[in-house]
Design a protein around this motif. Structure first.
Motif, PDB file in Angstrom:
ATOM      1  N   VAL A 182       0.869  -1.188   0.000  1.00 37.77           N
ATOM      2  CA  VAL A 182       0.000   0.000   0.000  1.00 37.77           C
ATOM      3  C   VAL A 182       0.901   1.232   0.000  1.00 37.77           C
ATOM      4  O   VAL A 182       0.965   1.981   0.979  1.00 37.77           O
ATOM      5  N   ALA A 183       1.593   1.456  -1.102  1.00 31.17           N
ATOM      6  CA  ALA A 183       2.653   2.460  -1.153  1.00 31.17           C
ATOM      7  C   ALA A 183       2.134   3.885  -1.145  1.00 31.17           C
ATOM      8  O   ALA A 183       2.880   4.809  -0.799  1.00 31.17           O
ATOM      9  N   LYS A 184       0.881   4.104  -1.472  1.00 32.37           N
ATOM     10  CA  LYS A 184       0.342   5.465  -1.553  1.00 32.37           C
ATOM     11  C   LYS A 184      -0.484   5.868  -0.333  1.00 32.37           C
ATOM     12  O   LYS A 184      -1.074   6.953  -0.322  1.00 32.37           O
ATOM     13  N   LEU A 185      -0.492   5.033   0.682  1.00 26.74           N
ATOM     14  CA  LEU A 185      -1.270   5.346   1.881  1.00 26.74           C
ATOM     15  C   LEU A 185      -0.688   6.577   2.587  1.00 26.74           C
ATOM     16  O   LEU A 185       0.497   6.627   2.889  1.00 26.74           O
ATOM     17  N   GLN A 186      -1.546   7.554   2.861  1.00 28.05           N
ATOM     18  CA  GLN A 186      -1.116   8.808   3.480  1.00 28.05           C
ATOM     19  C   GLN A 186      -1.617   8.952   4.917  1.00 28.05           C
ATOM     20  O   GLN A 186      -0.923   9.525   5.754  1.00 28.05           O
ATOM     21  N   LYS A 187      -2.811   8.423   5.211  1.00 26.65           N
ATOM     22  CA  LYS A 187      -3.398   8.595   6.536  1.00 26.65           C
ATOM     23  C   LYS A 187      -3.961   7.263   7.012  1.00 26.65           C
ATOM     24  O   LYS A 187      -4.737   6.622   6.298  1.00 26.65           O
ATOM     25  N   LEU A 188      -3.564   6.878   8.224  1.00 30.04           N
ATOM     26  CA  LEU A 188      -4.007   5.622   8.819  1.00 30.04           C
ATOM     27  C   LEU A 188      -4.498   5.899  10.235  1.00 30.04           C
ATOM     28  O   LEU A 188      -3.740   6.368  11.090  1.00 30.04           O
ATOM     29  N   TYR A 189      -5.767   5.584  10.482  1.00 28.30           N
ATOM     30  CA  TYR A 189      -6.394   5.843  11.776  1.00 28.30           C
ATOM     31  C   TYR A 189      -6.642   4.513  12.496  1.00 28.30           C
ATOM     32  O   TYR A 189      -7.467   3.705  12.070  1.00 28.30           O
ATOM     33  N   LEU A 190      -5.916   4.323  13.605  1.00 27.69           N
ATOM     34  CA  LEU A 190      -6.031   3.101  14.407  1.00 27.69           C
ATOM     35  C   LEU A 190      -6.417   3.401  15.853  1.00 27.69           C
ATOM     36  O   LEU A 190      -6.235   2.544  16.733  1.00 27.69           O
ATOM     37  N   SER A 191      -6.947   4.541  16.129  1.00 29.24           N
ATOM     38  CA  SER A 191      -7.272   4.923  17.499  1.00 29.24           C
ATOM     39  C   SER A 191      -8.473   4.133  18.022  1.00 29.24           C
ATOM     40  O   SER A 191      -9.247   3.554  17.251  1.00 29.24           O
ATOM     41  N   GLN A 192      -8.581   4.101  19.363  1.00 32.02           N
ATOM     42  CA  GLN A 192      -9.688   3.446  20.062  1.00 32.02           C
ATOM     43  C   GLN A 192      -9.784   1.964  19.682  1.00 32.02           C
ATOM     44  O   GLN A 192     -10.840   1.460  19.305  1.00 32.02           O
ATOM     45  N   ASN A 193      -8.640   1.288  19.781  1.00 30.77           N
ATOM     46  CA  ASN A 193      -8.577  -0.150  19.596  1.00 30.77           C
ATOM     47  C   ASN A 193      -7.907  -0.765  20.817  1.00 30.77           C
ATOM     48  O   ASN A 193      -7.896  -0.165  21.892  1.00 30.77           O
ATOM     49  N   GLN A 194      -7.317  -1.933  20.665  1.00 29.75           N
ATOM     50  CA  GLN A 194      -6.646  -2.610  21.765  1.00 29.75           C
ATOM     51  C   GLN A 194      -5.196  -2.922  21.403  1.00 29.75           C
ATOM     52  O   GLN A 194      -4.634  -3.924  21.855  1.00 29.75           O
ATOM     53  N   VAL A 195      -4.586  -2.055  20.627  1.00 35.78           N
ATOM     54  CA  VAL A 195      -3.209  -2.245  20.175  1.00 35.78           C
ATOM     55  C   VAL A 195      -2.265  -1.988  21.349  1.00 35.78           C
ATOM     56  O   VAL A 195      -2.377  -0.967  22.040  1.00 35.78           O
ATOM     57  N   SER A 196      -1.327  -2.916  21.589  1.00 37.75           N
ATOM     58  CA  SER A 196      -0.373  -2.774  22.688  1.00 37.75           C
ATOM     59  C   SER A 196       1.054  -2.520  22.214  1.00 37.75           C
ATOM     60  O   SER A 196       1.933  -2.262  23.036  1.00 37.75           O
ATOM     61  N   ARG A 197       1.302  -2.571  20.920  1.00 40.19           N
ATOM     62  CA  ARG A 197       2.641  -2.346  20.356  1.00 40.19           C
ATOM     63  C   ARG A 197       2.590  -1.215  19.339  1.00 40.19           C
ATOM     64  O   ARG A 197       1.749  -1.216  18.447  1.00 40.19           O
ATOM     65  N   PHE A 198       3.502  -0.255  19.493  1.00 39.31           N
ATOM     66  CA  PHE A 198       3.556   0.836  18.520  1.00 39.31           C
ATOM     67  C   PHE A 198       4.100   0.294  17.200  1.00 39.31           C
ATOM     68  O   PHE A 198       5.202  -0.278  17.154  1.00 39.31           O
ATOM     69  N   PRO A 199       3.367   0.442  16.083  1.00 44.19           N
ATOM     70  CA  PRO A 199       3.803  -0.112  14.788  1.00 44.19           C
ATOM     71  C   PRO A 199       4.922   0.710  14.158  1.00 44.19           C
ATOM     72  O   PRO A 199       4.721   1.440  13.182  1.00 44.19           O
ATOM     73  N   LEU A 200       6.123   0.574  14.707  1.00 44.58           N
ATOM     74  CA  LEU A 200       7.257   1.368  14.244  1.00 44.58           C
ATOM     75  C   LEU A 200       7.598   1.102  12.785  1.00 44.58           C
ATOM     76  O   LEU A 200       8.078   1.992  12.084  1.00 44.58           O
ATOM     77  N   GLU A 201       7.344  -0.121  12.301  1.00 49.31           N
ATOM     78  CA  GLU A 201       7.707  -0.459  10.925  1.00 49.31           C
ATOM     79  C   GLU A 201       6.972   0.384   9.891  1.00 49.31           C
ATOM     80  O   GLU A 201       7.414   0.487   8.748  1.00 49.31           O
TER      81      GLU A 201
END
Length: 520
Positions: A182-201
């Protein structure tokens, strides 16, 4: 179901007509009946087919069709309508009951569809092939559903996707390959979930999405951040990193990171300053993160770092702006506008907007200013440079210093070994000279040959030319303050009879200590 009532009437009337034809109740002749019956059955299957696979699109009863926009929102749909027009550009299916998005949700390829809205559906499953027929999709809204994880290669087929909304789900696991391709992705909204690891990659150099400028992981379960890696990111990425409302553990490094971002006026730190909280270890209380430097952990004050360099070096200054594409102009420490790279000046502006200073001089120290301009933002950055009035030590100097130190250590070790083990050679071939040396040594030391009571015993046991002597000067041989009394020594020497053998030079001990066994 969409359009179910009108189609049921048509199907009912058609079936009645076919039935009457088969029983001969119509006015058709026999040859005509034989032709009408297959057509009747075909017409019935055509009307029945869409009812079996799902509802067909009805732009008059349930959906709203406006040019290339199809809106079926809040229609209590349990399946996606079929027979969608190929010219559909925007499809709104939000606020329904679409629990799954299967691979065959559309039987035809929608090349012109660029916006798909599927929020508030209670959706818990998305097939990895669900987007095969919508390759031009640019905006995808999957927010407010029941998704629990993002599987591998989940969005790989959406090569033109720019905005993806996944907030307010139950996502706890994100596969590292979920956004691959997904090379053209500009904005990704992942708020208000249960993610415990920051997706540094997603933002790190060499693995990040090249166009991603906004990543929202706020209101999740992230307890720690890769602070050192985040410091290295360019400002246009840091400006769009949102991670407030997470249960962070209080740490001065995290405080320094956000304090510096606040100084730079980055949106993520300024807009949500009061929503960054952390938990102290002792006592276990939640506090405002920006208060750590004032009231709690006494974290050091934060200020922009000064760039240091040495005479003769080349230095490149970055104009680290909050937006990626901006027109940049540099003013040097001497208030001169820096020219382009083709100029012969010592300070030139490179193609990427950085300032390069060639062969630094002491007068190049000072504050350099970068003016950045775009259609929506004007920004001014200051970079302080300090040029040391000497050249930086080279590798050859370091090697010489280390070599000199090593040689000195080895020389010292050799001298110590010589002092300890290589004693002067005694010449037994010259008894006359040795005798004189022995007499001189008696007058200059505290040793006495008569004070060796165990000499004969030790000499017989050892069987070697080595003797152990315990030196204990007599009271008569000592003078004031423990000094050797030459007169008493001479008296003792005269009193010795001829039966007493004079100690040889090899048996004399040259030492200044008493009561000490010495091997000679």
């Amino acid at each position: 179901m969409v359009g179910s009532l009108p189609r049921s009437k048509e199907l009912s009337s058609t079936m009645q007509l076919c039935s009457s034809t088969a029983t001969g109740e119509t006015a058709f002749s026999t040859p005509k009946k034989s032709l009408w019956l297959p057509l009747c059955v075909l017409l019935s299957l055509t009307l029945l087919g869409p009812e079996v696979g799902g509802s067909t699109l009805d732009c008059h009863q349930t959906c709203i069709c406006a040019s290339n926009i199809v809106s079926c929102s809040k229609k209590e749909l349990e399946s996606i309508p079929t027979a969608l027009p190929r010219y559909t550009a925007v499809l709104d299916l939000s606020y329904n009951s679409l629990s799954k998005l299967r691979a065959e949700w559309t039987p035809v390829k929608l090349d012109k569809l660029h916006t798909l809205l599927l929020s508030h559906n209670g959706m818990s499953f998305i097939s990895s092939e669900a987007f095969s027929f919508v390759p031009r999709l640019r905006y995808l809204d999957l927010s407010s559903n029941q998704l629990q994880g993002l599987e591998e290669y989940q969005f790989t087929e959406l090569e033109e996707l720019e905005v993806l909304l996944l907030y307010n789900n139950r996502i706890s696991q994100i596969d590292r390959s979920a956004f691959e391709g997904v090379a053209k992705l500009q904005k990704l909204y992942l708020s208000q979930n249960q993610v415990s690891r920051f997706p540094l990659e997603l933002v790190k150099e060499k693995t990040r999405l090249p166009e991603l400028s906004l990543l929202d992981v706020s209101s999740n379960r992230v307890k720690s951040l890769p602070v050192q890696e985040l410091k290295l990111l360019p400002a246009w990425i840091k400006n769009g990193l949102y991670f407030h409302n997470n249960p962070f553990t209080c740490d001065c490094e995290l405080y320094s990171l956000l304090a510096l971002w606040h100084i730079r006026r980055l949106n993520s730190a300024v807009d949500f300053r009061d929503e960054y909280n952390c938990t102290l270890q002792s006592p276990k209380i939640s506090v405002r993160l920006f208060q750590l430097g004032e009231e709690y952990m006494n974290c050091s004050a934060v200020k922009e770092a000064e760039v240091e360099a040495y005479l003769g070096d080349s230095l490149t200054l970055e104009c680290d702006t909050r937006q990626r594409v901006m027109t940049k102009t540099w003013v040097t420490a001497s208030n001169e506008v820096a020219a382009s790279v083709r100029s012969n000046q010592s300070a030139v502006v490179l193609a990427n907007g950085s300032l390069q200073i060639r062969e630094l001089r002491a007068e190049d120290s000072g504050v350099y200013t970068c003016y950045a301009v775009s259609d929506s933002l004007n920004e001014t950055l200051y970079v302080s440079v300090r040029v040391h009035n000497f050249t930086m030590p080279g590798d050859s100097d370091s090697f010489n210093t280390a070599y000199t130190t090593l040689v000195g250590c080895v020389s010292s070790a050799i001298l110590v070994l010589i002092y300890l083990y290589l004693t002067p050679c005694r010449c037994f071939c010259c008894p006359g000279e040795e005798k004189l040396k022995h007499e001189d040594s008696i007058h200059s030391s505290m040793l006495s040959a008569s004070a060796t009571p165990t000499h004969d015993l030790l000499e017989g046991q050892a069987g070697l030319n080595r003797h152990v002597a315990f030196i204990e000067p007599s009271k008569d041989s000592q003078g004031q303050n423990g000094k050797l009394n030459r007169g008493s020594e001479e008296e003792q020497e005269g009193k010795r009879g001829k039966g007493h053998r004079r100690k040889s030079d090899g048996e004399s001990i040259s030492s200044v200590f008493s009561d000490t066994p010495i091997v000679v």
